[in-house]
Design a protein around this motif. Structure first.
Motif, PDB file in Angstrom:
ATOM      1  N   MET A  70      -5.511   2.931   5.023  1.00  0.00           N
ATOM      2  CA  MET A  70      -6.100   2.463   3.769  1.00  0.00           C
ATOM      3  C   MET A  70      -7.528   1.949   3.931  1.00  0.00           C
ATOM      4  O   MET A  70      -8.333   2.078   3.003  1.00  0.00           O
ATOM      5  CB  MET A  70      -5.226   1.390   3.132  1.00  0.00           C
ATOM      6  CG  MET A  70      -4.039   1.940   2.375  1.00  0.00           C
ATOM      7  SD  MET A  70      -4.551   2.903   0.915  1.00  0.00           S
ATOM      8  CE  MET A  70      -3.024   3.819   0.622  1.00  0.00           C
ATOM      9  N   ASP A  71      -7.853   1.380   5.072  1.00  0.00           N
ATOM     10  CA  ASP A  71      -9.232   0.940   5.270  1.00  0.00           C
ATOM     11  C   ASP A  71     -10.193   2.123   5.201  1.00  0.00           C
ATOM     12  O   ASP A  71     -11.215   2.067   4.507  1.00  0.00           O
ATOM     13  CB  ASP A  71      -9.386   0.229   6.615  1.00  0.00           C
ATOM     14  CG  ASP A  71      -8.831  -1.184   6.613  1.00  0.00           C
ATOM     15  OD1 ASP A  71      -8.458  -1.692   5.530  1.00  0.00           O
ATOM     16  OD2 ASP A  71      -8.771  -1.785   7.706  1.00  0.00           O
ATOM     17  N   ALA A  74     -10.371   3.579   1.590  1.00  0.00           N
ATOM     18  CA  ALA A  74     -11.229   2.763   0.725  1.00  0.00           C
ATOM     19  C   ALA A  74     -12.699   2.940   1.074  1.00  0.00           C
ATOM     20  O   ALA A  74     -13.554   3.019   0.188  1.00  0.00           O
ATOM     21  CB  ALA A  74     -10.824   1.295   0.838  1.00  0.00           C
ATOM     22  N   GLY A  99      -3.151   2.891  -4.512  1.00  0.00           N
ATOM     23  CA  GLY A  99      -3.379   1.967  -3.410  1.00  0.00           C
ATOM     24  C   GLY A  99      -4.821   2.024  -2.929  1.00  0.00           C
ATOM     25  O   GLY A  99      -5.427   0.990  -2.627  1.00  0.00           O
ATOM     26  N   GLU A 100      -5.359   3.226  -2.868  1.00  0.00           N
ATOM     27  CA  GLU A 100      -6.757   3.406  -2.466  1.00  0.00           C
ATOM     28  C   GLU A 100      -7.702   2.660  -3.407  1.00  0.00           C
ATOM     29  O   GLU A 100      -8.633   1.976  -2.955  1.00  0.00           O
ATOM     30  CB  GLU A 100      -7.095   4.895  -2.456  1.00  0.00           C
ATOM     31  CG  GLU A 100      -8.534   5.243  -2.127  1.00  0.00           C
ATOM     32  CD  GLU A 100      -8.742   6.743  -2.135  1.00  0.00           C
ATOM     33  OE1 GLU A 100      -8.265   7.408  -1.196  1.00  0.00           O
ATOM     34  OE2 GLU A 100      -9.368   7.253  -3.082  1.00  0.00           O
ATOM     35  N   HIS A 103      -7.318  -1.181  -2.907  1.00  0.00           N
ATOM     36  CA  HIS A 103      -7.911  -1.625  -1.644  1.00  0.00           C
ATOM     37  C   HIS A 103      -9.437  -1.501  -1.682  1.00  0.00           C
ATOM     38  O   HIS A 103     -10.141  -2.359  -1.134  1.00  0.00           O
ATOM     39  CB  HIS A 103      -7.331  -0.826  -0.486  1.00  0.00           C
ATOM     40  CG  HIS A 103      -7.525  -1.475   0.847  1.00  0.00           C
ATOM     41  ND1 HIS A 103      -7.178  -2.789   1.104  1.00  0.00           N
ATOM     42  CD2 HIS A 103      -8.046  -1.005   2.020  1.00  0.00           C
ATOM     43  CE1 HIS A 103      -7.467  -3.090   2.367  1.00  0.00           C
ATOM     44  NE2 HIS A 103      -8.009  -2.021   2.937  1.00  0.00           N
ATOM     45  N   TYR A 104      -9.940  -0.458  -2.328  1.00  0.00           N
ATOM     46  CA  TYR A 104     -11.388  -0.308  -2.477  1.00  0.00           C
ATOM     47  C   TYR A 104     -11.993  -1.482  -3.248  1.00  0.00           C
ATOM     48  O   TYR A 104     -13.002  -2.068  -2.835  1.00  0.00           O
ATOM     49  CB  TYR A 104     -11.696   1.014  -3.192  1.00  0.00           C
ATOM     50  CG  TYR A 104     -13.066   1.059  -3.831  1.00  0.00           C
ATOM     51  CD1 TYR A 104     -14.210   1.233  -3.068  1.00  0.00           C
ATOM     52  CD2 TYR A 104     -13.211   0.903  -5.215  1.00  0.00           C
ATOM     53  CE1 TYR A 104     -15.476   1.249  -3.660  1.00  0.00           C
ATOM     54  CE2 TYR A 104     -14.462   0.922  -5.806  1.00  0.00           C
ATOM     55  CZ  TYR A 104     -15.588   1.096  -5.018  1.00  0.00           C
ATOM     56  OH  TYR A 104     -16.829   1.109  -5.606  1.00  0.00           O
ATOM     57  N   ARG A 107     -11.777  -4.649  -1.118  1.00  0.00           N
ATOM     58  CA  ARG A 107     -12.540  -4.573   0.146  1.00  0.00           C
ATOM     59  C   ARG A 107     -14.045  -4.451  -0.091  1.00  0.00           C
ATOM     60  O   ARG A 107     -14.853  -5.007   0.657  1.00  0.00           O
ATOM     61  CB  ARG A 107     -12.019  -3.381   0.947  1.00  0.00           C
ATOM     62  CG  ARG A 107     -12.634  -3.158   2.329  1.00  0.00           C
ATOM     63  CD  ARG A 107     -11.887  -2.020   3.008  1.00  0.00           C
ATOM     64  NE  ARG A 107     -12.482  -1.558   4.234  1.00  0.00           N
ATOM     65  CZ  ARG A 107     -12.243  -2.072   5.448  1.00  0.00           C
ATOM     66  NH1 ARG A 107     -11.428  -3.096   5.569  1.00  0.00           N
ATOM     67  NH2 ARG A 107     -12.815  -1.560   6.527  1.00  0.00           N
ATOM     68  N   PRO A 123       1.303   0.241  -4.694  1.00  0.00           N
ATOM     69  CA  PRO A 123       1.317  -1.218  -4.591  1.00  0.00           C
ATOM     70  C   PRO A 123       2.463  -1.842  -5.401  1.00  0.00           C
ATOM     71  O   PRO A 123       2.930  -1.226  -6.361  1.00  0.00           O
ATOM     72  CB  PRO A 123      -0.044  -1.633  -5.179  1.00  0.00           C
ATOM     73  CG  PRO A 123      -0.926  -0.451  -4.958  1.00  0.00           C
ATOM     74  CD  PRO A 123      -0.004   0.728  -5.212  1.00  0.00           C
ATOM     75  N   THR A 204       1.399  -0.359   3.901  1.00  0.00           N
ATOM     76  CA  THR A 204       0.286  -1.228   3.532  1.00  0.00           C
ATOM     77  C   THR A 204       0.738  -2.205   2.458  1.00  0.00           C
ATOM     78  O   THR A 204       1.285  -1.800   1.434  1.00  0.00           O
ATOM     79  CB  THR A 204      -0.902  -0.410   3.015  1.00  0.00           C
ATOM     80  OG1 THR A 204      -1.323   0.518   4.023  1.00  0.00           O
ATOM     81  CG2 THR A 204      -2.067  -1.325   2.661  1.00  0.00           C
ATOM     82  N   PHE A 206      -0.373  -4.539  -0.362  1.00  0.00           N
ATOM     83  CA  PHE A 206      -1.526  -4.706  -1.256  1.00  0.00           C
ATOM     84  C   PHE A 206      -1.489  -6.017  -2.037  1.00  0.00           C
ATOM     85  O   PHE A 206      -2.296  -6.210  -2.944  1.00  0.00           O
ATOM     86  CB  PHE A 206      -1.581  -3.542  -2.257  1.00  0.00           C
ATOM     87  CG  PHE A 206      -1.736  -2.189  -1.636  1.00  0.00           C
ATOM     88  CD1 PHE A 206      -2.992  -1.689  -1.332  1.00  0.00           C
ATOM     89  CD2 PHE A 206      -0.625  -1.400  -1.359  1.00  0.00           C
ATOM     90  CE1 PHE A 206      -3.144  -0.437  -0.769  1.00  0.00           C
ATOM     91  CE2 PHE A 206      -0.762  -0.148  -0.800  1.00  0.00           C
ATOM     92  CZ  PHE A 206      -2.026   0.344  -0.495  1.00  0.00           C
ATOM     93  N   ASP A 209      -4.739  -7.924  -2.067  1.00  0.00           N
ATOM     94  CA  ASP A 209      -5.751  -7.098  -2.743  1.00  0.00           C
ATOM     95  C   ASP A 209      -5.613  -7.227  -4.259  1.00  0.00           C
ATOM     96  O   ASP A 209      -6.602  -7.427  -4.978  1.00  0.00           O
ATOM     97  CB  ASP A 209      -5.599  -5.624  -2.355  1.00  0.00           C
ATOM     98  CG  ASP A 209      -6.030  -5.324  -0.936  1.00  0.00           C
ATOM     99  OD1 ASP A 209      -6.730  -6.169  -0.335  1.00  0.00           O
ATOM    100  OD2 ASP A 209      -5.677  -4.248  -0.432  1.00  0.00           O
TER     101      ASP A 209
END
Length: 274
Positions: A70-71, A74, A99-100, A103-104, A107, A123, A204, A206, A209
């Motif tokens: 996911m890091d 994102a 989820g992307e 997390h984006y 982050r 999520p 992951t 979330f 997030d």
């Protein structure tokens, strides 16, 4: 083909059509930007700029061995947004893409974003843990990885013809063209990306997030989702978001952006214009 090269040297394919306020789409596992055809054409016709990329290892992006987490997902989305210098963007993510998006935003911040929507999204956390007893057992995802590694083509065909679109439900007529298009997209991607992506979308967490996000977020989920079960996903995400709204569709499957595109598109347009 339009591509950008990320900081770690990965070529990411993207589509960028039209002008106006940008609507940015993040696709689900193990598909590609093509899964958003119905939405991209709809919003293009309503005067929006539509952007979608193929996640690393998927579609027409580079089939790299690493970074399927996911890091990186994102960061790759951020790279596309920054390359195209998008502002006031609406981010829409389906399944893993939800989820992307979450997390984006957590982050990389919300400075370039106006609103977001996550649809049938993974999520807050899919896998079952002590803190998440309603999740699915890890053995479910281990089996997905085994099938991806050993019989990917047949497995993908079965997934598309069955639970993904709800074609295994009584009285539902399977759409062969939809099944074949899902299989086509999935097989374009790399097996390693698909295999690793299962861990990314299932393990992951979330939760933090979701708590960080302040922009309006529309959470859309069908209560007959056989891939990301409704009770442990949509309602929980909506509660964790500071400015979240839940829209539940009775009987809708996981792949609603295709099989119920007219309803989803109307939901999204009303949310964006509100």
């Amino acid at each position: 083909m339009p591509t950008i090269t990320t900081a770690d040297g990965t070529d990411i394919f993207y589509k960028d059509w039209g002008s106006g306020q940008p609507v940015v789409f993040s696709h689900g596992w193990p598909l590609s930007a093509d899964d958003w055809d119905a939405q991209m054409m709809f919003f293009l016709g309503h005067g929006y700029r539509v952007v979608a990329h193929d996640r690393r290892g998927h579609g027409r992006s580079a089939q790299v061995a690493d970074g399927h987490d996911m890091d990186h997902y994102a960061d790759d989305l951020a790279a596309v947004v920054e390359h195209l210098d998008l502002h006031d963007a609406i981010h829409i993510g389906h399944s893993t893409g939800g989820g992307e998006v979450v997390h984006y935003l957590a982050r990389h911040g919300e400075g370039r974003a106006a609103k977001a929507s996550i649809i049938s999204a993974v999520p807050p956390l899919m896998v079952q843990t002590e803190a998440n007893p309603g999740g699915l057992p890890k053995s479910v995802f281990d089996d997905l990885q085994k099938q991806t590694a050993t019989r990917r083509s047949a497995f993908y065909r079965e997934l598309a013809a069955g639970p993904f679109y709800g074609f295994n439900r009584p009285g539902v007529e399977p759409d062969e063209a939809v099944i074949l298009n899902w299989w086509r997209q999935a097989m374009m991607g790399g097996a390693k990306a698909s295999y690793d992506g299962i861990v990314a979308f299932s393990q992951t967490d979330f939760t933090e997030d979701l708590k960080k996000i302040t922009i309006p977020v529309l959470v859309i989920h069908g209560d007959d989702d056989q891939i990301v079960p409704y009770a442990d996903a949509g309602p929980l995400s909506a509660k964790l978001l500071r400015n979240g709204t839940l829209k539940t569709h009775k009987g809708f499957p996981h792949g609603m952006i295709t099989t119920q595109a007219d309803v989803v598109n109307a939901d999204l347009l009303a949310f964006i214009q509100s």
